[in-house]
Scaffold this active site. Structure first.
Site, PDB file in Angstrom:
ATOM      1  CD  GLU A  25       2.448  -0.591  32.622  1.00 29.99           C
ATOM      2  OE1 GLU A  25       3.527  -0.580  31.558  1.00 29.99           O
ATOM      3  OE2 GLU A  25       2.440  -1.583  33.204  1.00 29.99           O
ATOM      4  CD  GLU A  48       0.536  -5.301  32.453  1.00 26.12           C
ATOM      5  OE1 GLU A  48       1.693  -5.241  32.502  1.00 26.12           O
ATOM      6  OE2 GLU A  48      -0.178  -4.529  31.358  1.00 26.12           O
TER       7      GLU A  48
END
Length: 504
Positions: A215, A317
């Site tokens: 991320e 995710e």
């Protein structure tokens, strides 16, 4: 108490260990990208489905119950227990968090891939960063070797880097600023670590590939692409064979700066696909056509780059959180909505082809995990009052149940006064621009400042604990002392079986 759709695993854990290696997953072989698919050495398609092992080698506050950042949590316990006792507790928690019994359960559910997040601090000390610590490899090797026995592929995910690659708590920087992008030395240290990891795991067929940065959130976008080019070159020099899994910018949601005509070789590009309708926020998933359209449009936007570039689609995710029947009388009804959302997202992934996915997450204290610590365990009995206080104060965004009382009394009036001093056109100037001003304040005040104070409060719960008591607390995370979230696991298993049937 666990609901009727959840099973305490004390009696069942030993049965998972009887699973034979080939009963579910075929032997691991080196994987590679072939057009829009991931294939093994025989050229057969492999769709990777599984979960992230968050909370173990990269701890997160809502997963194990502390507040704030991992390095603060560790330091606070060291102040209370002494360094030796604190190290003992964390070492034992890591040991119990994922064992052979967990791998056997994981494989028995039909999963073939475990994403393993890890913190750079296991490999580097900030005051001596040139030395790569062998102890970090020992921690990863233990997981990889366990997974090898059950033919589970492993994705190595660098979840926290020096300076923090994003503005959130899980990059473990203690800040709301991603300094990784502002200091070349931080970027160099991450390259140095990946060179060591690539050298160590080269030719290991259990490793599905490397996820160099979880991320990332680069406000300028260009620095991320430049670092990915550097990382790819450095890794390939040590290991030319393993795939790379590259997250999009702005928390793996934005690929607009990625050139469609210049994808990196043998690389899978990964989005993250959380739906806010699966969190305790005003809009809940009701299964309306409008909501279904919204879900599809969101995923389409995230994977548009992969489709145009002709590369595999991977969702690194995703997943809702679940309400606790001990504290929420409407938990059962709410959780049914969350399961319905989960099913709809899986349906979308099937519509988009053979999407590999890794749900977040495998194990925690009860919010989201496929497996969670028994509410009657020593650990949960110790920390439950603290966790409930965190929930009331809204210190962890992912651990919130209902923060309306403190919002109405404290934060809303405070934030509104702050807003009055800022020209309205500047309220969304700060990156990431998708975050409201209210959310920016919440992250700084609640999730950094207030959480640091409460980290010390939690640490005091451990005062005077003996090694035997610390071992008992850590062992609460062992599978035999946990509960399986059966309805969630059943839904995920059914989807994994559909993929297996298509590719066999």
């Amino acid at each position: 108490m666990p609901s009727v759709t959840e099973t305490i695993t004390a009696k069942a854990a030993s049965s998972y260990l009887s699973l034979q290696n080939g009963d579910v997953n075929p032997p691991c072989s080196m994987l590679r990208v072939s057009g829009t698919k991931i294939v093994n050495t025989a050229g057969q398609q492999v769709v990777l489905k599984g979960a992230g092992l968050g909370g173990m080698l990269n701890m997160e506050n809502f997963i194990t119950g502390y507040s704030g950042h991992e390095f603060e949590h560790r330091a606070a316990l060291a102040e209370v227990l002494g360094q030796e006792q604190a190290d003992f507790f964390f070492d034992r928690l890591i040991h119990h968090f994922f064992t052979e019994a967990d791998a056997a359960l994981f494989a028995s559910l039909g999963f073939n891939c475990l994403r393993v997040p890890f913190n750079y601090r296991h490999f580097m000390d900030d005051d001596n960063p040139d030395v790569i610590k062998q102890s970090g490899f020992e921690l990863l090797d233990r997981i990889v070797n366990i997974c090898a026995k059950y033919n589970i592929y492993v994705v190595l995910d660098l979840h926290a880097v020096p300076g923090g690659q994003n503005q959130d708590w899980h990059s473990d920087s203690g800040l709301n600023r991603a300094l990784f992008w502002e200091f070349r030395d931080f970027q160099d240290r991450a390259i140095q670590l990946w060179e060591a990891l690539a050298s160590h795991y080269a030719s290991n067929p259990v490793i599905a590939g490397y996820n160099p940065l979880n991320e990332p959130a680069d406000p300028k976008h260009t620095r991320l692409l430049a670092w990915y080019d550097r990382a790819e070159n450095a890794i390939r020099a040590k290991d030319p064979d393993h795939m790379l899994f590259l997250d999009g910018n702005t928390y793996a949601m934005d690929f607009r700066a990625f050139p469609v005509d210049k994808t990196l070789p043998n690389t899978v590009y990964s989005c993250h696909d959380y739906s806010m309708m699966g969190f305790p926020l005003p809009e809940q998933y009701e299964g309306t056509e409008e909501q279904k359209t919204k879900l599809r449009a969101s995923f389409k936007r995230k994977v548009d780059y992969m489709q145009k570039a002709g590369v595999p689609i991977r969702n690194g995710e995703w997943g809702p959180v679940y309400q606790d029947p001990r504290t929420d009388t409407n938990a059962a009804a709410t959780n049914e909505k969350r399961f319905s959302l989960l099913k709809e997202q899986l349906q979308i992934y099937r519509e988009f082809g053979d999407v590999s996915w890794s749900i977040w997450l495998y194990k925690d204290i009860g919010y989201q995990g496929m497996v969670y610590v028994n509410p009657d365990s020593p650990y949960m009995k110790l920390i439950r009052p603290f966790v409930e206080k965190k929930q009331r104060l809204g210190l962890d965004f992912w651990g919130v149940v209902d923060k309306s009382e403190i919002d109405n009394v404290v934060y809303k009036p405070f934030i509104e006064k702050l807003k009055e001093s800022i020209p309205s056109h500047l309220l969304k100037r700060k990156y990431p621009k998708i975050w409201t001003f209210d959310r920016q304040v919440e992250r700084v005040v609640r999730e950094i400042l207030m959480s640091e104070y409460h980290a010390w409060e939690m640490a005091e719960l451990f005062a005077g604990k003996t090694k035997e008591e610390l071992e008992e607390l850590a062992a609460s995370f062992a599978l035999e002392n946990c509960v399986t979230r059966d309805q969630l696991n059943k839904i995920l298993t059914e989807d994994a079986e559909i993929s297996r049937a298509k590719t066999q």
